[in-house]
Write an enzyme that holds these catalytic residues in place. Sequence first.
Site, PDB file in Angstrom:
ATOM      1  N   ASP A  36      11.643  22.424  78.667  1.00 38.84           N
ATOM      2  CA  ASP A  36      11.198  23.760  79.366  1.00 38.84           C
ATOM      3  C   ASP A  36      12.004  23.825  80.556  1.00 38.84           C
ATOM      4  O   ASP A  36      12.497  22.993  81.269  1.00 38.84           O
ATOM      5  CB  ASP A  36       9.769  23.571  79.432  1.00 38.84           C
ATOM      6  CG  ASP A  36       8.997  24.817  79.635  1.00 38.84           C
ATOM      7  OD1 ASP A  36       8.206  24.985  78.740  1.00 38.84           O
ATOM      8  OD2 ASP A  36       9.092  25.602  80.703  1.00 38.84           O
ATOM      9  N   ASP A  56      17.103  25.083  80.874  1.00 41.23           N
ATOM     10  CA  ASP A  56      17.008  26.458  80.628  1.00 41.23           C
ATOM     11  C   ASP A  56      18.020  26.983  79.040  1.00 41.23           C
ATOM     12  O   ASP A  56      19.203  26.881  79.152  1.00 41.23           O
ATOM     13  CB  ASP A  56      17.590  26.992  81.965  1.00 41.23           C
ATOM     14  CG  ASP A  56      17.868  28.695  81.993  1.00 41.23           C
ATOM     15  OD1 ASP A  56      17.564  29.154  80.943  1.00 41.23           O
ATOM     16  OD2 ASP A  56      18.043  29.350  82.761  1.00 41.23           O
ATOM     17  N   VAL A  57      17.179  27.472  78.229  1.00 37.95           N
ATOM     18  CA  VAL A  57      17.875  27.796  77.198  1.00 37.95           C
ATOM     19  C   VAL A  57      18.992  28.997  77.344  1.00 37.95           C
ATOM     20  O   VAL A  57      19.901  29.123  76.346  1.00 37.95           O
ATOM     21  CB  VAL A  57      17.056  28.311  75.885  1.00 37.95           C
ATOM     22  CG1 VAL A  57      16.150  27.236  75.469  1.00 37.95           C
ATOM     23  CG2 VAL A  57      16.344  29.470  76.288  1.00 37.95           C
ATOM     24  N   ASN A  83      11.476  28.091  70.314  1.00 36.55           N
ATOM     25  CA  ASN A  83      10.358  28.948  70.783  1.00 36.55           C
ATOM     26  C   ASN A  83      10.503  29.622  72.133  1.00 36.55           C
ATOM     27  O   ASN A  83       9.707  30.620  72.162  1.00 36.55           O
ATOM     28  CB  ASN A  83       9.242  27.791  70.866  1.00 36.55           C
ATOM     29  CG  ASN A  83       8.046  28.226  71.365  1.00 36.55           C
ATOM     30  OD1 ASN A  83       7.462  29.027  70.837  1.00 36.55           O
ATOM     31  ND2 ASN A  83       7.675  28.145  72.746  1.00 36.55           N
ATOM     32  N   TYR A 149      11.984  43.622  74.876  1.00 34.53           N
ATOM     33  CA  TYR A 149      11.386  42.479  74.105  1.00 34.53           C
ATOM     34  C   TYR A 149      11.695  43.014  72.457  1.00 34.53           C
ATOM     35  O   TYR A 149      11.907  41.799  71.800  1.00 34.53           O
ATOM     36  CB  TYR A 149       9.773  42.492  74.532  1.00 34.53           C
ATOM     37  CG  TYR A 149       9.269  41.409  73.853  1.00 34.53           C
ATOM     38  CD1 TYR A 149       9.574  39.914  74.179  1.00 34.53           C
ATOM     39  CD2 TYR A 149       8.624  41.509  72.788  1.00 34.53           C
ATOM     40  CE1 TYR A 149       8.608  38.823  73.481  1.00 34.53           C
ATOM     41  CE2 TYR A 149       7.554  40.749  72.055  1.00 34.53           C
ATOM     42  CZ  TYR A 149       7.792  39.336  72.368  1.00 34.53           C
ATOM     43  OH  TYR A 149       7.098  38.340  71.820  1.00 34.53           O
ATOM     44  N   LYS A 153      13.752  40.723  69.907  1.00 35.20           N
ATOM     45  CA  LYS A 153      12.905  40.088  68.581  1.00 35.20           C
ATOM     46  C   LYS A 153      13.491  40.369  67.172  1.00 35.20           C
ATOM     47  O   LYS A 153      13.457  39.932  66.244  1.00 35.20           O
ATOM     48  CB  LYS A 153      11.440  40.193  68.813  1.00 35.20           C
ATOM     49  CG  LYS A 153      10.902  39.386  70.109  1.00 35.20           C
ATOM     50  CD  LYS A 153      11.180  37.786  69.904  1.00 35.20           C
ATOM     51  CE  LYS A 153      10.607  36.889  70.885  1.00 35.20           C
ATOM     52  NZ  LYS A 153      10.770  35.731  70.914  1.00 35.20           N
TER      53      LYS A 153
HETATM   54  P1  NAD Z   1       4.813  31.623  77.289  1.00 25.81           P
HETATM   55  O1  NAD Z   1       5.248  32.803  78.267  1.00 25.81           O
HETATM   56  O2  NAD Z   1       3.401  31.077  77.563  1.00 25.81           O
HETATM   57  O3  NAD Z   1       5.732  30.593  77.926  1.00 25.81           O
HETATM   58  C1  NAD Z   1       5.995  29.510  77.265  1.00 25.81           C
HETATM   59  C2  NAD Z   1       7.155  28.603  78.195  1.00 25.81           C
HETATM   60  O4  NAD Z   1       8.348  29.206  78.108  1.00 25.81           O
HETATM   61  C3  NAD Z   1       6.913  28.346  79.499  1.00 25.81           C
HETATM   62  O5  NAD Z   1       6.498  26.916  79.784  1.00 25.81           O
HETATM   63  C4  NAD Z   1       8.107  28.733  80.366  1.00 25.81           C
HETATM   64  O6  NAD Z   1       8.407  27.634  81.372  1.00 25.81           O
HETATM   65  C5  NAD Z   1       9.104  28.380  79.262  1.00 25.81           C
HETATM   66  N1  NAD Z   1      10.320  29.157  79.420  1.00 25.81           N
HETATM   67  C6  NAD Z   1      10.639  30.319  79.898  1.00 25.81           C
HETATM   68  N2  NAD Z   1      11.938  30.547  80.122  1.00 25.81           N
HETATM   69  C7  NAD Z   1      12.543  29.633  79.749  1.00 25.81           C
HETATM   70  C8  NAD Z   1      13.780  29.254  79.560  1.00 25.81           C
HETATM   71  N3  NAD Z   1      14.999  30.024  79.745  1.00 25.81           N
HETATM   72  N4  NAD Z   1      14.308  28.086  78.964  1.00 25.81           N
HETATM   73  C9  NAD Z   1      13.263  27.147  78.602  1.00 25.81           C
HETATM   74  N5  NAD Z   1      12.124  27.437  78.715  1.00 25.81           N
HETATM   75  C10 NAD Z   1      11.527  28.497  79.200  1.00 25.81           C
HETATM   76  O7  NAD Z   1       5.304  32.112  75.845  1.00 25.81           O
HETATM   77  P2  NAD Z   1       4.338  31.872  74.660  1.00 25.81           P
HETATM   78  O8  NAD Z   1       3.044  32.942  74.477  1.00 25.81           O
HETATM   79  O9  NAD Z   1       3.973  30.429  74.308  1.00 25.81           O
HETATM   80  O10 NAD Z   1       5.319  32.172  73.422  1.00 25.81           O
HETATM   81  C11 NAD Z   1       6.312  31.481  72.910  1.00 25.81           C
HETATM   82  C12 NAD Z   1       7.238  31.951  71.941  1.00 25.81           C
HETATM   83  O11 NAD Z   1       6.414  33.058  70.844  1.00 25.81           O
HETATM   84  C13 NAD Z   1       8.112  33.263  72.396  1.00 25.81           C
HETATM   85  O12 NAD Z   1       9.315  33.409  71.987  1.00 25.81           O
HETATM   86  C14 NAD Z   1       7.316  34.589  72.579  1.00 25.81           C
HETATM   87  O13 NAD Z   1       8.222  35.741  72.408  1.00 25.81           O
HETATM   88  C15 NAD Z   1       6.626  34.371  71.157  1.00 25.81           C
HETATM   89  N6  NAD Z   1       5.603  35.290  70.852  1.00 25.81           N
HETATM   90  C16 NAD Z   1       4.441  35.160  71.557  1.00 25.81           C
HETATM   91  C17 NAD Z   1       3.528  35.905  71.320  1.00 25.81           C
HETATM   92  C18 NAD Z   1       1.999  35.881  72.331  1.00 25.81           C
HETATM   93  O14 NAD Z   1       1.289  36.815  71.981  1.00 25.81           O
HETATM   94  N7  NAD Z   1       2.146  34.930  73.187  1.00 25.81           N
HETATM   95  C19 NAD Z   1       3.479  36.976  70.226  1.00 25.81           C
HETATM   96  C20 NAD Z   1       4.292  36.863  69.713  1.00 25.81           C
HETATM   97  C21 NAD Z   1       5.425  36.155  69.908  1.00 25.81           C
END
Ligand code: NAD
Length: 254
Positions: A36, A56-57, A83, A149, A153
């Site tokens: 993370d 950082d990815v 993720n 976004y 995606k």
């Molecule tokens: P979140 O915003 O809660 O973030 C989860 C983590 O990502 C955080 O700990 C953050 O520090 C980390 N992060 C951010 N940028 C980063 C980077 N460059 N390198 C490494 N880590 C990084 O996200 P979430 O809601 O848990 O979503 C996870 C995945 O699911 C994402 O790809 C998101 O687009 C997708 N998604 C989420 C939802 C939703 O409703 N939450 C819906 C559809 C898809």
Amino acid sequence: MDFTAKRVLVTAGANGIGLAIATKFKDLGASVFVTDIDPDAVEKAQVNGLSAAVSDVSDEAQVRELMDTVAAELGGLDVLVNNAGIAGPTGPLETLDAGAWKATFDVNIHGQFYCIKHALPLLRQGTDASIVNLSSAAGRLGMAGRSAYSASKWAVVGLTKTLAIELGPDRIRVNAICPGAVNGPRIDAVIAAKAQMLDLPEEQVSELYHNQSSLGRLIEAEDIANMAAFAASDLARNVNGQALAVDGNTEKLY
Ligand code: NAD
């Protein structure tokens, strides 16, 4: 599903959906490594018994280093869960800042490219490896006010379908998961930004988000973790190149 002897890497696995996925694989017997960008979240994950490192990815050099760490810590890799993904800017396209647009692609799609590119030497060492990429319902439908976004995606689905063809002969399966709106702090922030854009009360936008699923409820992180485990498991041995929706049947996004 049994992941004993399987090695799993979950990016952005110290919080939210990623943490639910990491915990699921751990509960199913896997050796799990999470990464993370947030050092506090990484420390918390370590305290809770997960192997973890800050990375950082969107930075290819950091991703290359990460894969060396994963090789040393896990001795190889069988499952990569891409993720990490950020929400990106909210607003009509002509108001969006180019830097915020590019940052969305840097994490959401370039990050998956770097992680897959540098994980492949490890994944190829094993048998029947699997890659799971997080897309979104916004990777299947349009989403007004979230063009960066949604476009990023959709790119995840294109990457997934292409790699499923390229890597199939190596017995590496590649699937995407398309979650609907997932309960948690991220969706609260998304709803607040959308309410501001539309000049509507947050409660009204929240109700729209709950009702965009035919089931009239938000998705839980656990639902996404269950699909990730299934997609990576032997039960899904002939599931490849799919964008797997976990959205309670969502036909329109607000
Ligand atoms: P979140 O915003 O809660 O973030 C989860 C983590 O990502 C955080 O700990 C953050 O520090 C980390 N992060 C951010 N940028 C980063 C980077 N460059 N390198 C490494 N880590 C990084 O996200 P979430 O809601 O848990 O979503 C996870 C995945 O699911 C994402 O790809 C998101 O687009 C997708 N998604 C989420 C939802 C939703 O409703 N939450 C819906 C559809 C898809």
